[in-house]
Structure formats: structure tokens, C-alpha cells
Write a protein that holds these residues in place. Sequence first.
Motif, PDB file in Angstrom:
ATOM      1  N   VAL A 296       0.851  -1.184   0.000  1.00  0.00           N
ATOM      2  CA  VAL A 296       0.000   0.000   0.000  1.00  0.00           C
ATOM      3  C   VAL A 296       0.890   1.238   0.000  1.00  0.00           C
ATOM      4  O   VAL A 296       1.706   1.420   0.904  1.00  0.00           O
ATOM      5  CB  VAL A 296      -0.937   0.027   1.230  1.00  0.00           C
ATOM      6  CG1 VAL A 296      -1.787   1.292   1.223  1.00  0.00           C
ATOM      7  CG2 VAL A 296      -1.813  -1.228   1.267  1.00  0.00           C
TER       8      VAL A 296
ATOM      9  N   ALA B  34      -4.511  -0.736  -7.809  1.00  0.00           N
ATOM     10  CA  ALA B  34      -5.852  -0.204  -7.557  1.00  0.00           C
ATOM     11  C   ALA B  34      -5.692   1.122  -6.832  1.00  0.00           C
ATOM     12  O   ALA B  34      -4.822   1.268  -5.977  1.00  0.00           O
ATOM     13  CB  ALA B  34      -6.658  -1.181  -6.707  1.00  0.00           C
ATOM     14  N   VAL B  35      -6.526   2.080  -7.176  1.00  0.00           N
ATOM     15  CA  VAL B  35      -6.513   3.385  -6.515  1.00  0.00           C
ATOM     16  C   VAL B  35      -7.783   3.482  -5.677  1.00  0.00           C
ATOM     17  O   VAL B  35      -8.891   3.364  -6.207  1.00  0.00           O
ATOM     18  CB  VAL B  35      -6.445   4.540  -7.542  1.00  0.00           C
ATOM     19  CG1 VAL B  35      -6.473   5.886  -6.830  1.00  0.00           C
ATOM     20  CG2 VAL B  35      -5.192   4.411  -8.406  1.00  0.00           C
ATOM     21  N   CYS B  36      -7.613   3.683  -4.406  1.00  0.00           N
ATOM     22  CA  CYS B  36      -8.770   3.792  -3.512  1.00  0.00           C
ATOM     23  C   CYS B  36      -9.440   5.149  -3.666  1.00  0.00           C
ATOM     24  O   CYS B  36      -8.789   6.151  -3.934  1.00  0.00           O
ATOM     25  CB  CYS B  36      -8.328   3.621  -2.060  1.00  0.00           C
ATOM     26  SG  CYS B  36      -7.732   1.974  -1.686  1.00  0.00           S
ATOM     27  N   ALA B  37     -10.721   5.159  -3.463  1.00  0.00           N
ATOM     28  CA  ALA B  37     -11.489   6.406  -3.484  1.00  0.00           C
ATOM     29  C   ALA B  37     -11.220   7.183  -2.204  1.00  0.00           C
ATOM     30  O   ALA B  37     -10.868   6.616  -1.175  1.00  0.00           O
ATOM     31  CB  ALA B  37     -12.974   6.108  -3.613  1.00  0.00           C
ATOM     32  N   LEU B  38     -11.402   8.468  -2.281  1.00  0.00           N
ATOM     33  CA  LEU B  38     -11.283   9.315  -1.101  1.00  0.00           C
ATOM     34  C   LEU B  38     -12.609   9.371  -0.343  1.00  0.00           C
ATOM     35  O   LEU B  38     -12.642   9.297   0.875  1.00  0.00           O
ATOM     36  CB  LEU B  38     -10.853  10.729  -1.517  1.00  0.00           C
ATOM     37  CG  LEU B  38     -10.786  11.762  -0.399  1.00  0.00           C
ATOM     38  CD1 LEU B  38      -9.651  11.421   0.560  1.00  0.00           C
ATOM     39  CD2 LEU B  38     -10.588  13.152  -0.979  1.00  0.00           C
ATOM     40  N   ASN B  39     -13.683   9.502  -1.085  1.00  0.00           N
ATOM     41  CA  ASN B  39     -15.008   9.696  -0.501  1.00  0.00           C
ATOM     42  C   ASN B  39     -15.816   8.399  -0.475  1.00  0.00           C
ATOM     43  O   ASN B  39     -15.546   7.475  -1.236  1.00  0.00           O
ATOM     44  CB  ASN B  39     -15.779  10.742  -1.327  1.00  0.00           C
ATOM     45  CG  ASN B  39     -15.118  12.093  -1.240  1.00  0.00           C
ATOM     46  OD1 ASN B  39     -14.989  12.652  -0.169  1.00  0.00           O
ATOM     47  ND2 ASN B  39     -14.674  12.610  -2.377  1.00  0.00           N
TER      48      ASN B  39
ATOM     49  N   HIS C 252     -18.386   5.733  -1.422  1.00  0.00           N
ATOM     50  CA  HIS C 252     -18.972   5.349  -2.715  1.00  0.00           C
ATOM     51  C   HIS C 252     -18.285   6.061  -3.882  1.00  0.00           C
ATOM     52  O   HIS C 252     -18.914   6.353  -4.898  1.00  0.00           O
ATOM     53  CB  HIS C 252     -20.485   5.612  -2.747  1.00  0.00           C
ATOM     54  CG  HIS C 252     -21.196   5.039  -1.575  1.00  0.00           C
ATOM     55  ND1 HIS C 252     -21.451   3.690  -1.464  1.00  0.00           N
ATOM     56  CD2 HIS C 252     -21.674   5.627  -0.451  1.00  0.00           C
ATOM     57  CE1 HIS C 252     -22.064   3.473  -0.314  1.00  0.00           C
ATOM     58  NE2 HIS C 252     -22.208   4.622   0.315  1.00  0.00           N
ATOM     59  N   ALA C 253     -16.995   6.358  -3.726  1.00  0.00           N
ATOM     60  CA  ALA C 253     -16.207   7.068  -4.750  1.00  0.00           C
ATOM     61  C   ALA C 253     -16.896   8.359  -5.185  1.00  0.00           C
ATOM     62  O   ALA C 253     -16.868   8.750  -6.336  1.00  0.00           O
ATOM     63  CB  ALA C 253     -15.932   6.155  -5.945  1.00  0.00           C
TER      64      ALA C 253
ATOM     65  N   GLU D 210     -12.972  12.361  -6.728  1.00  0.00           N
ATOM     66  CA  GLU D 210     -12.757  11.201  -7.602  1.00  0.00           C
ATOM     67  C   GLU D 210     -12.820  11.599  -9.068  1.00  0.00           C
ATOM     68  O   GLU D 210     -11.959  11.214  -9.859  1.00  0.00           O
ATOM     69  CB  GLU D 210     -13.768  10.095  -7.298  1.00  0.00           C
ATOM     70  CG  GLU D 210     -13.472   9.324  -6.028  1.00  0.00           C
ATOM     71  CD  GLU D 210     -13.789  10.092  -4.755  1.00  0.00           C
ATOM     72  OE1 GLU D 210     -13.257   9.723  -3.708  1.00  0.00           O
ATOM     73  OE2 GLU D 210     -14.571  11.081  -4.792  1.00  0.00           O
TER      74      GLU D 210
ATOM     75  N   VAL E  95      -8.878  11.886  -9.071  1.00  0.00           N
ATOM     76  CA  VAL E  95      -8.492  10.478  -9.127  1.00  0.00           C
ATOM     77  C   VAL E  95      -8.639   9.910 -10.540  1.00  0.00           C
ATOM     78  O   VAL E  95      -7.703   9.311 -11.075  1.00  0.00           O
ATOM     79  CB  VAL E  95      -9.293   9.638  -8.113  1.00  0.00           C
ATOM     80  CG1 VAL E  95      -8.904   8.171  -8.214  1.00  0.00           C
ATOM     81  CG2 VAL E  95      -9.077  10.163  -6.689  1.00  0.00           C
TER      82      VAL E  95
END
Length: 173
Positions: A105, A149-154, A156-157, A167, A171
Amino acid sequence: MELLPYGDRAPAPGSASLLDLDNFPLGGLQHAEPTVQGGRASLEYIQRAVREVMDGRLDALVTAPISKEAIGAAGSPHAGHTEMLGELTGTARPVMLLVRHTLRVAFATTHLALRDVADALTSEGISHTGCMLADGLRRYFGVDEPRIAVCALNPHAGDGGRFGDEEGRLVAP
């Protein structure tokens, strides 16, 4: 595993070397109590370890968590040792990587309050982190074709802007 004093020779297989800078008296330790002296010792060990790697005497440096409170009290201008490592190695944008078995990560930001993360994110920073991660996976972990993979910040993306626009704005690009 046998623990040997750090010296000019590499440790034999099955043993490890320990460098003692003799900068911290063990008798006065208080569990879970950050101190200026402990912070100063942490900073000195990191500086010495980086010097050893940069001078070619060691092949790698692996860090463990340190007390950010203690290094701050000791006068470090850095939020954490990731930023300190960047300065000591001349790396403008260091990337923090956590490793657990096959999971790696990397973070697009380092040592920020959660409320400040959205303002610190940029598309360029996210891309830089992904590129550094991909390069590191190839070079140091033998992953020929990294999948990132890029995780969302908020939540539900962002859900189409309902829970933030980062996003779509930062993103996705």
C-alpha cells in the motif's frame, strides 16, 4: 537469530547486525512516553542509517514506526521520517509504502490530518505515487506486470458528486 554488533563486515546468514550509537540510556525508559531524548535518538539513528545506505555500506533501509510527537519535541521540522528520508536522500516526493505479505500500500499523501488530505491531493501526485509504486514493485519485489488499484477518497467514490468531487476531478484523470 544471532545478533552481532554492527561492523565493517556483513553479518553471516542467520544473523543480524545491531548498531548502537550509545545515545540513549536504557535505564530511564518509560513505556509509551515520548521524550525529547527518545526523539533525538530516533533522528540520529535514521540519519546514520541513511548515510550507511548512501555510502554503499548497506543495501537497504527498512523503518519501523517512530513517535512523531517525540521527533517534533526534539526539533525535527519533518512531520515524520518519510519526509526526513526524502530530504536526506534528495528525493523531492518520497512515497511511503507499507508491506504485508503480498499486499503493498502506497500513499498519495504523508502525515496529514484527515481534514487536510483532500486539499493536498492532486492528479499529478496520485499519478506520481502510482508510477513510483509500479517501478518499486518491478525492481524490488519482482512483480513483472504490477496491477494497481486506486482507492477512493469519498464514500462510494463520491457517488457522482453527491459525496465530494475529488474522484472525478483528481483520481479519475
